[in-house]
Design a protein around this motif. Structure first.
Motif, PDB file in Angstrom:
ATOM      1  N   ALA A 349     -74.509 -41.164  78.248  1.00 37.44           N
ATOM      2  CA  ALA A 349     -74.500 -40.699  76.860  1.00 37.44           C
ATOM      3  C   ALA A 349     -74.749 -41.848  75.887  1.00 37.44           C
ATOM      4  O   ALA A 349     -75.518 -41.708  74.914  1.00 37.44           O
ATOM      5  N   GLN A 350     -74.139 -42.991  76.123  1.00 40.59           N
ATOM      6  CA  GLN A 350     -74.265 -44.111  75.197  1.00 40.59           C
ATOM      7  C   GLN A 350     -75.656 -44.730  75.245  1.00 40.59           C
ATOM      8  O   GLN A 350     -76.203 -45.138  74.223  1.00 40.59           O
ATOM      9  N   PHE A 351     -76.236 -44.813  76.437  1.00 34.35           N
ATOM     10  CA  PHE A 351     -77.534 -45.461  76.562  1.00 34.35           C
ATOM     11  C   PHE A 351     -78.702 -44.546  76.208  1.00 34.35           C
ATOM     12  O   PHE A 351     -79.800 -45.021  75.944  1.00 34.35           O
ATOM     13  N   GLY A 359     -71.535 -30.897  74.536  1.00 31.12           N
ATOM     14  CA  GLY A 359     -71.839 -31.224  73.154  1.00 31.12           C
ATOM     15  C   GLY A 359     -70.574 -31.616  72.401  1.00 31.12           C
ATOM     16  O   GLY A 359     -69.482 -31.707  72.975  1.00 31.12           O
ATOM     17  N   PRO A 360     -70.664 -31.852  71.104  1.00 34.12           N
ATOM     18  CA  PRO A 360     -69.465 -32.185  70.314  1.00 34.12           C
ATOM     19  C   PRO A 360     -68.473 -31.028  70.334  1.00 34.12           C
ATOM     20  O   PRO A 360     -68.837 -29.881  70.092  1.00 34.12           O
ATOM     21  N   PRO A 367     -63.482 -29.334  77.665  1.00 38.73           N
ATOM     22  CA  PRO A 367     -64.888 -29.519  78.055  1.00 38.73           C
ATOM     23  C   PRO A 367     -65.162 -28.795  79.373  1.00 38.73           C
ATOM     24  O   PRO A 367     -65.241 -29.411  80.444  1.00 38.73           O
ATOM     25  N   ALA A 368     -65.328 -27.486  79.311  1.00 37.55           N
ATOM     26  CA  ALA A 368     -65.391 -26.651  80.512  1.00 37.55           C
ATOM     27  C   ALA A 368     -66.565 -27.017  81.407  1.00 37.55           C
ATOM     28  O   ALA A 368     -66.431 -27.072  82.643  1.00 37.55           O
ATOM     29  N   VAL A 369     -67.733 -27.276  80.803  1.00 38.21           N
ATOM     30  CA  VAL A 369     -68.911 -27.595  81.617  1.00 38.21           C
ATOM     31  C   VAL A 369     -68.728 -28.930  82.317  1.00 38.21           C
ATOM     32  O   VAL A 369     -69.032 -29.077  83.508  1.00 38.21           O
TER      33      VAL A 369
END
Length: 535
Positions: A349-351, A359-360, A367-369
């Motif tokens: 995510a950061q790179f 998502g946000p 964060p179910a997924v």
């Protein structure tokens, strides 16, 4: 001299050290092995040979081994561990210093100027004393409180650790209260309650790590000196007192020893206790399942699995029945957590700017997924490990599969707290006792701590940007992946496995050691291990 051939005596002695040849004893128990049954690290390990130079060099051909009245490999390893744990304690001690607050007219913990990060001494044990309300005297799982009181993110909290770890903290808090009461009478040194709590906790955690070393030494049998890698591990210097994970490593290591001694019931009890402290010891049941299936030893596995489940339930059930919401907090909190900074998901995510699987998310939403993906990936890795275990020409050793399963969990999980790496240390030493390789991995893993602390310090306080931290995380993960690849290679090429050079099948195998195969994918027969000639 360089270029000279070795005398026949040295070559013969090295051959004995590699093969474990002995006319005096055929036993494989550490307590009854004759000196020539031991692997001599200064003959077989370049790192040990180089390290022996200041004390006279490698062991001599005519040296008397195993006759010293006191110093044994285990006691040497324990001494090194005590030194290492002492250094580790001093590394955290900067965070329990205190100062007199003139404004409040009282002693306070000196965390001014971002001391935990600038001194790199941060330990969860210290803030948890107040964060988990241990200083208030309430019983964990019964007592609740509110975080972020008065804010939109206000939420009710309970003890967030598994039952045994939570009770461990509570007992240490009570011991702290007792210590301070005695100290008030002048019989004991005193200080802030959190300082006493940290020191008492550190004592028990250090003892648990010594138990881990003892168990690995007994399990390794012909290779007791490998325990020095656990004692002198850079990860211990940094993380022995970062959290409470040495409790679980002690349970897992003693469970492997019990299994090696063909005591499956005791092994299950210890795994159940370990699972009540941290979940990972229960993962070892997966490794035992496929190995016992291959060897037709399902009765032993069933005994261990039932004992583990019953023990775990016996520890958890009273708390779950009396305080169900408090008991559930550990699982609830973990389900709510997103990808931690040191997870591969956060690295990507950061790179890349990726928003994550979910998502946000608003505060408090699961964060179910992400949870589903991590579970599926871990199960897929476990299926791969099971395939290797059932497909390899020679049945893998217990420690090899145990390392692969735990490493798979850490690599696929959404959380890899820095102290989790301690889980791998005893398993790595039993699975892949190659000193230089393991020391390189442990050093890389320990060094992640420095950019982590500098990242937490923040750019505005002259810390490091997140890229430095994430780069070290990637290096650590690649090092662990490399260990997994090498272990799988040795599983398929057992002649390269150092543990099999002594003529053993699986020193930690217990009922599996030397057992014929019953279930093998592809109908392969058990391969005879060819031991290479000494070099």
């Amino acid at each position: 001299m360089p270029g000279e051939t070795e005398p026949d005596g040295v070559a013969d002695a090295k051959d004995d050290a590699r093969t474990g040849a002995s006319d005096a004893s055929d036993s494989t128990d550490t307590a009854t092995l004759s000196p020539s049954d031991r692997v001599i690290p200064t003959w077989t390990e370049p790192l040990a040979r180089a390290g022996s130079a200041p004390i006279g060099g490698p062991l001599g051909v005519h040296a008397v081994i195993g006759r010293h009245w006191f110093w044994t490999p285990l006691r040497v390893a324990l001494l090194i561990a005590v030194i290492g744990l002492t250094i580790g304690w001093f590394g955290k001690a900067a965070c329990v210093q205190q100062y007199y607050n003139e404004d409040a007219k009282q002693l306070e913990l000196d965390w001014r100027s971002n001391r935990p990060f600038t001194a790199m001494c941060y330990s969860d044990i210290i803030p948890l004393y107040s964060a988990e309300q241990l200083d208030k005297g309430g019983f964990p799982y019964k007592t609740s409180w509110y975080d972020d009181a008065g804010k939109p993110t206000q939420h009710e909290r309970w003890m967030e650790y598994p039952v045994l770890t939570g009770l461990f903290q509570w007992v240490n808090a009570k011991l702290t209260d007792g210590w301070l009461k005695i100290a008030d009478s002048g019989w004991l040194p005193t200080g802030l309650a959190v300082t006493v709590f940290f020191d008492i906790s550190a004592f028990w955690l250090a003892l648990a790590w010594l138990v881990t070393i003892w168990a690995v030494t007994r399990t390794a049998r012909r290779r007791p000196w490998d325990a020095v890698l656990i004692a002198a591990s850079p990860l211990v210097l940094v993380h022995a007192f970062t959290n409470f994970d040495t409790l679980a490593t002690a349970c897992a290591a003693t469970a492997l020893l019990a299994w090696a001694r063909q005591r499956p019931l005791l092994a299950g009890v210890l795994l159940g206790i370990g699972g009540a402290a941290k979940l990972y010891p229960l993962f070892l049941l997966g490794a035992l399942l496929v190995l016992c299936l291959r060897a037709g030893k399902m009765r032993a596995f069933t005994t261990t699995a039932v004992a583990a489940v019953v023990t775990w339930a016996a520890v958890n059930l009273p708390i779950a029945l009396l305080y169900p919401r408090g008991w559930w907090e550990f699982f609830h909190r973990n389900s709510l957590r997103g990808a931690d900074p040191d997870s591969l998901y956060n690295v990507v995510a950061q790179f890349t700017g990726w928003q994550g699987f979910d998502g946000p998310l608003p505060f408090g939403q699961t964060p179910a997924v992400l949870n589903t993906v991590t579970a599926v990936l871990f199960l897929a890795c476990c299926a791969g490990v099971a395939f290797v275990a059932l497909h390899a020409p020679t049945r893998p050793r217990v420690a090899q599969l145990a390392f692969l399963v735990v490493a798979a969990f850490l690599l696929t999980n959404k959380v890899w707290s820095p102290q989790y790496s301690l889980w791998l240390v005893p398993l790595a030493v039993l699975a892949l006792p190659r000193w230089r390789l393991l020391l390189a991995w442990m050093t890389i893993d320990a060094l992640v701590w420095a950019p982590r602390m500098m990242f937490y310090l923040g750019d505005d306080k002259k810390g490091l940007p997140i890229d430095w931290f994430l780069s070290f995380v990637v290096l650590r993960d690649l090092a662990v992946v490399a260990l997994c690849v090498l272990i799988i290679y040795e599983i398929y090429h057992p002649a390269r496995d150092l543990l099999r050079h002594n003529g053993d099948d699986d020193p930690a195998g217990g009922v599996l050691d030397g057992a014929p195969d019953k279930v093998v994918l592809g109908g392969r027969r058990r391969e005879k291990v060819a031991i290479p000639e000494p070099v």
